[in-house]
Design a protein around this motif. Structure first.
Motif, PDB file in Angstrom:
ATOM      1  N   PHE A 229      -3.410 -14.351 -17.566  1.00 44.81           N
ATOM      2  CA  PHE A 229      -3.207 -13.988 -18.969  1.00 44.81           C
ATOM      3  C   PHE A 229      -4.164 -12.853 -19.315  1.00 44.81           C
ATOM      4  N   GLY A 230      -3.665 -11.842 -20.031  1.00 40.92           N
ATOM      5  CA  GLY A 230      -4.546 -10.747 -20.429  1.00 40.92           C
ATOM      6  C   GLY A 230      -3.806  -9.447 -20.623  1.00 40.92           C
ATOM      7  N   GLU A 231      -4.356  -8.395 -20.024  1.00 36.12           N
ATOM      8  CA  GLU A 231      -3.854  -7.032 -20.260  1.00 36.12           C
ATOM      9  C   GLU A 231      -3.251  -6.447 -18.994  1.00 36.12           C
ATOM     10  N   MET A 232      -2.190  -5.660 -19.168  1.00 35.87           N
ATOM     11  CA  MET A 232      -1.571  -4.953 -18.045  1.00 35.87           C
ATOM     12  C   MET A 232      -1.157  -3.557 -18.478  1.00 35.87           C
ATOM     13  N   LEU A 233      -0.876  -2.730 -17.490  1.00 36.48           N
ATOM     14  CA  LEU A 233      -0.540  -1.331 -17.748  1.00 36.48           C
ATOM     15  C   LEU A 233       0.608  -0.906 -16.846  1.00 36.48           C
ATOM     16  N   PHE A 234       1.579  -0.199 -17.410  1.00 40.25           N
ATOM     17  CA  PHE A 234       2.657   0.388 -16.607  1.00 40.25           C
ATOM     18  C   PHE A 234       2.206   1.765 -16.121  1.00 40.25           C
ATOM     19  N   THR A 235       2.488   2.062 -14.857  1.00 40.91           N
ATOM     20  CA  THR A 235       2.108   3.347 -14.265  1.00 40.91           C
ATOM     21  C   THR A 235       3.341   4.027 -13.672  1.00 40.91           C
ATOM     22  N   HIS A 236       3.153   5.223 -13.124  1.00 44.33           N
ATOM     23  CA  HIS A 236       4.291   5.942 -12.540  1.00 44.33           C
ATOM     24  C   HIS A 236       4.817   5.253 -11.279  1.00 44.33           C
ATOM     25  N   PHE A 237       3.965   4.421 -10.640  1.00 39.32           N
ATOM     26  CA  PHE A 237       4.385   3.757  -9.393  1.00 39.32           C
ATOM     27  C   PHE A 237       4.710   2.281  -9.579  1.00 39.32           C
ATOM     28  N   GLY A 238       4.298   1.698 -10.707  1.00 45.14           N
ATOM     29  CA  GLY A 238       4.496   0.263 -10.900  1.00 45.14           C
ATOM     30  C   GLY A 238       3.640  -0.285 -12.021  1.00 45.14           C
ATOM     31  N   VAL A 239       2.751  -1.226 -11.679  1.00 45.93           N
ATOM     32  CA  VAL A 239       1.922  -1.875 -12.698  1.00 45.93           C
ATOM     33  C   VAL A 239       0.466  -1.973 -12.247  1.00 45.93           C
ATOM     34  N   SER A 240      -0.433  -1.978 -13.237  1.00 46.26           N
ATOM     35  CA  SER A 240      -1.860  -2.106 -12.979  1.00 46.26           C
ATOM     36  C   SER A 240      -2.479  -2.872 -14.145  1.00 46.26           C
ATOM     37  N   GLY A 241      -3.801  -2.802 -14.262  1.00 47.30           N
ATOM     38  CA  GLY A 241      -4.493  -3.523 -15.325  1.00 47.30           C
ATOM     39  C   GLY A 241      -5.073  -4.833 -14.819  1.00 47.30           C
ATOM     40  N   PRO A 242      -5.956  -5.464 -15.616  1.00 47.94           N
ATOM     41  CA  PRO A 242      -6.703  -6.650 -15.169  1.00 47.94           C
ATOM     42  C   PRO A 242      -5.855  -7.793 -14.606  1.00 47.94           C
ATOM     43  N   ILE A 243      -4.759  -8.183 -15.284  1.00 49.30           N
ATOM     44  CA  ILE A 243      -4.007  -9.338 -14.760  1.00 49.30           C
ATOM     45  C   ILE A 243      -3.270  -8.988 -13.469  1.00 49.30           C
ATOM     46  N   VAL A 244      -2.859  -7.744 -13.349  1.00 51.92           N
ATOM     47  CA  VAL A 244      -2.168  -7.304 -12.121  1.00 51.92           C
ATOM     48  C   VAL A 244      -3.153  -7.314 -10.951  1.00 51.92           C
ATOM     49  N   LEU A 245      -4.362  -6.798 -11.185  1.00 54.00           N
ATOM     50  CA  LEU A 245      -5.374  -6.786 -10.126  1.00 54.00           C
ATOM     51  C   LEU A 245      -5.698  -8.200  -9.665  1.00 54.00           C
ATOM     52  N   SER A 246      -5.779  -9.132 -10.627  1.00 53.76           N
ATOM     53  CA  SER A 246      -6.087 -10.526 -10.265  1.00 53.76           C
ATOM     54  C   SER A 246      -4.970 -11.174  -9.458  1.00 53.76           C
ATOM     55  N   LEU A 247      -3.728 -10.764  -9.705  1.00 52.17           N
ATOM     56  CA  LEU A 247      -2.586 -11.321  -8.973  1.00 52.17           C
ATOM     57  C   LEU A 247      -2.373 -10.632  -7.625  1.00 52.17           C
ATOM     58  N   SER A 248      -3.007  -9.479  -7.438  1.00 54.95           N
ATOM     59  CA  SER A 248      -2.691  -8.630  -6.280  1.00 54.95           C
ATOM     60  C   SER A 248      -3.080  -9.259  -4.945  1.00 54.95           C
ATOM     61  N   ASN A 249      -4.138 -10.073  -4.933  1.00 57.08           N
ATOM     62  CA  ASN A 249      -4.560 -10.733  -3.696  1.00 57.08           C
ATOM     63  C   ASN A 249      -3.410 -11.573  -3.130  1.00 57.08           C
ATOM     64  N   LYS A 250      -2.843 -12.431  -3.981  1.00 60.48           N
ATOM     65  CA  LYS A 250      -1.722 -13.278  -3.566  1.00 60.48           C
ATOM     66  C   LYS A 250      -0.477 -12.429  -3.271  1.00 60.48           C
ATOM     67  N   ALA A 251      -0.256 -11.398  -4.081  1.00 61.81           N
ATOM     68  CA  ALA A 251       0.908 -10.530  -3.866  1.00 61.81           C
ATOM     69  C   ALA A 251       0.853  -9.873  -2.493  1.00 61.81           C
ATOM     70  N   ALA A 252      -0.329  -9.409  -2.102  1.00 60.13           N
ATOM     71  CA  ALA A 252      -0.499  -8.758  -0.793  1.00 60.13           C
ATOM     72  C   ALA A 252      -0.179  -9.731   0.342  1.00 60.13           C
ATOM     73  N   GLN A 253      -0.647 -10.978   0.199  1.00 63.28           N
ATOM     74  CA  GLN A 253      -0.382 -11.988   1.228  1.00 63.28           C
ATOM     75  C   GLN A 253       1.111 -12.283   1.343  1.00 63.28           C
ATOM     76  N   CYS A 254       1.764 -12.449   0.183  1.00 68.33           N
ATOM     77  CA  CYS A 254       3.199 -12.782   0.178  1.00 68.33           C
ATOM     78  C   CYS A 254       4.041 -11.633   0.728  1.00 68.33           C
ATOM     79  N   LEU A 255       3.685 -10.403   0.368  1.00 69.32           N
ATOM     80  CA  LEU A 255       4.416  -9.243   0.883  1.00 69.32           C
ATOM     81  C   LEU A 255       4.240  -9.134   2.399  1.00 69.32           C
TER      82      LEU A 255
END
Length: 415
Positions: A229-255
């Protein structure tokens, strides 16, 4: 006097140096960059998020990458200890949202300078612009290091060379190579705390749009693996921001596992489906004579409205008083589950933290000493340890550095 060599003058290296010099050892830190603490200078958006006020168990939960391995180190040198160390030497700190601790000056350079000042004040030597090329071992015995300036003997070597993220700061994977060369297993280096890429056509339209107070669930093959829960940002390539960074560890493993990954965003997490439906009905009553695209301005940022309507299969030019109950409920459902497919992480060079590194199975958690080579110690991001944003990674570096430095200074002096 025991000779301790430290490779890398980042957060882990400086604390290792302070601890070892404080124990009376003769300490030299070799840093390949022209100045110490370059990665620390960019943490907390240049303000340096030193640590967090939370309790030990909460700390371990916020270090999903082998946090339990650091249990002893985090007890040995706590978040209170780093604050006390800095404040007792004249650097004031403050607590901000989420328990994050920053210097009152809001300047990362002040933290780096203070740690260097404490270290050199204890008699420690800092040699910059000097790259360690090899850890020198002969007949199973650690002798010292070979650098760009020649060979230097030491009774103990502490490897604090960082991971592979932000290579411009010096952490480009060299530490893992040095460890591997003396027989250590390296868990594959992957990005952690990194923006995520999406091929969704809407993403480019929303570039630069920031959303606050939203919920996000990460799904892999349709199953929930994490939420934030928190803040996110849309970028030219996808998404960023604090909640995206926190989810990225698991996302990298799943990908990496070949799973289909998507991030489902709840644009109105404070409201249940029923309460949100009631809210939408009130807005629809107020703007009943307007077109749909113009009647949602109180609900969403302007740029997001046409995207949400398109995702809900609604005609933005349709007048609100013509919207059926089924169409309204479709809109509510979209607001509660705005789905973004994730196709990749950004490159490791853009990651805040590296996932992977020297396997913690080969490190003694009480001392940070190698189980393979006596006299070799590890601290910080070179190990397979990584945490979320919020001061957790820096504290992991400080605590492991202090633990390694204290233990290394007690090594028998022979060189």
């Amino acid at each position: 006097m025991k000779k301790v060599i430290i490779i890398g003058a980042g957060a882990a290296g400086l604390l290792a140096g302070i601890a070892a010099a404080g124990e009376g050892a003769q300490v030299t830190i070799y840093e390949k960059m022209r100045m110490p603490g370059k990665k620390m200078l960019i943490t907390g958006k240049g303000r340096c998020n030193i640590t967090n006020v939370c309790e030990l168990q909460e700390f371990i939960k916020n270090i999903p990458g082998n946090g339990r391995f650091l249990n002893g180190a985090l007890r040995r040198f706590t978040n209170k200890d780093i604050v006390d160390l800095l404040e007792s030497h004249g650097l004031a700190t403050k607590v901000e949202r989420g328990g994050r601790i920053f210097p009152v000056s809001d300047t990362a350079k002040d933290v780096v300078n203070k740690l260097v000042e404490i270290y050199t004040g204890l008699g420690g030597k800092l040699i910059c612009d000097c790259k360690v090329q090899n850890i020198v071992v002969k007949e199973g015995k650690l002798l010292g290091v070979k650098t760009s300036e020649g060979f230097f003997a030491g009774d103990a070597v502490i490897l604090c060379a960082g991971g592979a993220s932000y290579p411009g700061t010096g952490s480009n994977g060299d530490g893992a190579k040095l460890a591997e060369a003396v027989g250590h297993t390296i868990v594959e280096l992957k990005p952690s705390l990194v923006p995520l890429e999406s091929d969704y056509p809407y993403v480019e339209d929303l570039q630069g749009l920031s959303l606050r107070n939203v919920g996000a669930v990460l799904l892999a093959d349709g199953k929930k693996v994490a939420d934030e829960f928190g803040e996110m940002l849309f970028t030219h390539f996808g998404v960023s921001g604090p909640i995206v960074l926190s989810l990225s560890n698991k996302a990298a493993q799943c990908l990496a596992n070949g799973q289909d990954v998507e991030m489902v965003v709840d644009l109105k997490p404070a409201l249940s489906m029923e309460k949100l439906d009631a809210r939408v009905q009130r807005d629809f009553t107020t703007y009943s004579r307007k077109q749909l695209v113009n009647g949602m301005k109180d609900l969403l940022p302007q740029r997001l409205i046409p995207v949400v309507l398109d995702m809900a299969y609604l005609d933005e030019s349709k007048f609100i008083n013509q919207i059926s109950r089924e169409e309204r409920q479709r809109l509510v459902k979209t607001l509660k589950s705005f789905s973004i497919p994730i196709t990749a992480t950004r490159p490791i060079a853009e990651a805040i933290v590296t996932q992977g590194g020297v396997s913690v199975k080969e490190i003694n958690p009480k001392t940070m000493e190698s189980k393979i080579l006596k006299g070799l110690y590890f601290a910080g991001e070179v190990m397979d340890v990584d945490g979320y944003t919020g001061g957790f990674n820096l504290q992991a570096a400080f605590s492991s550095g202090y633990t390694a430095g204290t233990a290394a200074a007690q090594t028998e002096g022979e060189n």
